[in-house]
Write an enzyme that holds these catalytic residues in place. Structure first.
Site, PDB file in Angstrom:
ATOM      1  N   ASP A 296     -25.556  -6.745  76.576  1.00 51.06           N
ATOM      2  CA  ASP A 296     -26.533  -7.445  75.743  1.00 51.06           C
ATOM      3  C   ASP A 296     -27.908  -6.869  76.057  1.00 51.06           C
ATOM      4  O   ASP A 296     -28.084  -6.178  77.062  1.00 51.06           O
ATOM      5  CB  ASP A 296     -26.507  -8.956  76.073  1.00 51.06           C
ATOM      6  N   SER A 297     -28.872  -7.189  75.212  1.00 49.61           N
ATOM      7  CA  SER A 297     -30.239  -6.750  75.469  1.00 49.61           C
ATOM      8  C   SER A 297     -30.816  -7.422  76.721  1.00 49.61           C
ATOM      9  O   SER A 297     -31.805  -6.951  77.254  1.00 49.61           O
ATOM     10  CB  SER A 297     -31.109  -7.095  74.263  1.00 49.61           C
TER      11      SER A 297
ATOM     12  N   CYS B   3     -24.568  -8.704  72.096  1.00 42.40           N
ATOM     13  CA  CYS B   3     -25.858  -8.796  71.417  1.00 42.40           C
ATOM     14  C   CYS B   3     -25.645  -8.632  69.905  1.00 42.40           C
ATOM     15  O   CYS B   3     -25.128  -7.603  69.453  1.00 42.40           O
ATOM     16  CB  CYS B   3     -26.764  -7.681  71.945  1.00 42.40           C
TER      17      CYS B   3
ATOM     18  N   GLU C  91     -35.470 -18.777  76.167  1.00 46.36           N
ATOM     19  CA  GLU C  91     -35.681 -18.186  77.501  1.00 46.36           C
ATOM     20  C   GLU C  91     -36.643 -19.009  78.347  1.00 46.36           C
ATOM     21  O   GLU C  91     -36.584 -18.998  79.565  1.00 46.36           O
ATOM     22  CB  GLU C  91     -36.164 -16.738  77.384  1.00 46.36           C
TER      23      GLU C  91
ATOM     24  N   CYS D 291     -27.230 -15.134  66.972  1.00 49.87           N
ATOM     25  CA  CYS D 291     -28.019 -14.552  68.069  1.00 49.87           C
ATOM     26  C   CYS D 291     -27.532 -15.173  69.372  1.00 49.87           C
ATOM     27  O   CYS D 291     -27.214 -16.372  69.409  1.00 49.87           O
ATOM     28  CB  CYS D 291     -29.503 -14.862  67.838  1.00 49.87           C
TER      29      CYS D 291
ATOM     30  N   HIS E  88     -29.005 -16.189  71.861  1.00 51.91           N
ATOM     31  CA  HIS E  88     -29.807 -17.259  72.450  1.00 51.91           C
ATOM     32  C   HIS E  88     -29.664 -18.603  71.740  1.00 51.91           C
ATOM     33  O   HIS E  88     -30.052 -19.631  72.287  1.00 51.91           O
ATOM     34  CB  HIS E  88     -31.286 -16.871  72.432  1.00 51.91           C
TER      35      HIS E  88
HETATM   36  N1  DGL Z   1     -29.442 -10.491  72.161  1.00 50.88           N
HETATM   37  C1  DGL Z   1     -30.217 -10.543  70.948  1.00 50.88           C
HETATM   38  C2  DGL Z   1     -29.307 -10.900  69.771  1.00 50.88           C
HETATM   39  O1  DGL Z   1     -28.283 -11.525  69.929  1.00 50.88           O
HETATM   40  C3  DGL Z   1     -31.373 -11.530  71.057  1.00 50.88           C
HETATM   41  C4  DGL Z   1     -32.456 -11.092  71.999  1.00 50.88           C
HETATM   42  C5  DGL Z   1     -33.127  -9.810  71.564  1.00 50.88           C
HETATM   43  O2  DGL Z   1     -33.860  -9.797  70.554  1.00 50.88           O
HETATM   44  O3  DGL Z   1     -32.889  -8.805  72.219  1.00 50.88           O
HETATM   45  O4  DGL Z   1     -29.612 -10.545  68.665  1.00 50.88           O
END
Ligand code: DGL
Length: 273
Positions: free
Chosen positions: A12-13, A75, A155, A190, A192
């Protein structure tokens, strides 16, 4: 040939993909997981397609070099532009992105054929959810919204209360204002957004079904590993090891929110991509 005791690679990011890890741990408790969070370059959601694709390849290459037996692109932003590219690069490894499972959950939940999708700016711009939903049922009407502030709220741990709901409402209400097109299903596209689920439900009301792809992604992973005979033996206890590209302290602190339990700091390591 991959071996059953190899880890499942998840990336993931940043920290948000741990919401997918939580579901994998629940459905596949015997599996070892190697999680890579590209915390040095988060967020991906506001970056260009070229940058996200470059980062996605680097994350995948790092995990494949560690001999993972499967790859999960947790992600949404990375999965949205990179799933097919990675499948072409690594044809011998099962690669599960979160978009298809999320789309298929939405298609099976909607009763009136109207679906709304919320995600980052890049995911919405890539149109991947709309394509994946239409690949399953071209008659479904899909409405989308990029909810740029939600990642920061999550976050920060700002996941409830009237201020948070007012911000969510600014993004969500327009999706439900057209009487001709009133979605009965909302895809949380997403990593989050699952931690904001209760607040989102308060804003959109109980009649809207919320769908997140973490659960269905873990389900698809289980099917893929079963079909390939790659499920870990039931005698073993799964272990989660994490790699991050920036200082581990913040990752460890925020992880609990997404994972549902504390991370062992000894299992979090700083790496270079
Ligand atoms: N992990 C990203 C997503 O699911 C969200 C956070 C980001 O923008 O990197 O799209």
């Amino acid at each position: 040939m991959a071996n059953k005791s190899a880890a499942i690679g998840v990336f993931d990011s940043g920290v948000g993909g741990l919401s997918v890890v939580q579901q994998i741990q629940a459905q596949l408790p015997h599996e070892n997981i190697l999680y890579l969070g590209d915390t040095a370059r988060v967020p991906y959601g506001s970056k260009s397609t070229d940058s996200v694709l470059k980062y996605t390849r680097q994350c995948a290459d790092k995990l494949v070099a560690a001999d993972v037996k499967a790859l999960v692109i947790a992600c949404n932003t990375a999965a949205s532009v990179g799933t097919e590219v990675l499948r072409a690069s690594y044809p011998n490894i099962p690669i599960i992105g979160v978009i298809e499972p999320g789309a298929s959950a939405a298609v099976s939940h909607t009763k009136n054929g109207h679906v709304a999708v919320i995600a980052t700016e890049s995911t919405i711009a890539a149109g991947s959810y709309v394509r994946a939903i239409h690949a399953l049922n071209p008659d479904i009407e899909v409405r989308t919204s990029a909810c740029s502030l939600f990642v920061s709220l999550a976050e920060e741990g700002w996941v409830d209360g009237s201020l948070v709901e007012a911000i969510l409402a600014r993004y969500l209400n327009p999706l439900f204002q057209d009487p001709e097109h009133h979605p009965d299903t909302l895809v949380l596209g997403c990593t989050h957004y699952p931690v904001l689920k209760a607040a989102i439900a308060n804003v959109v009301g109980p009649r809207i079904q919320l769908v997140d792809s973490a659960n269905t992604t873990a389900g698809q992973l289980k099917v893929a590993l079963t079909e390939l005979g790659l499920l870990q033996d039931e005698a073993s206890v799964g272990r989660l090891q994490c790699w991050v590209t920036d200082g581990p302290e913040r990752f460890i602190r925020v992880a609990r929110l997404f994972l549902g339990h504390e991370l062992d700091p000894n299992l979090v390591q700083l790496v270079d991509l």
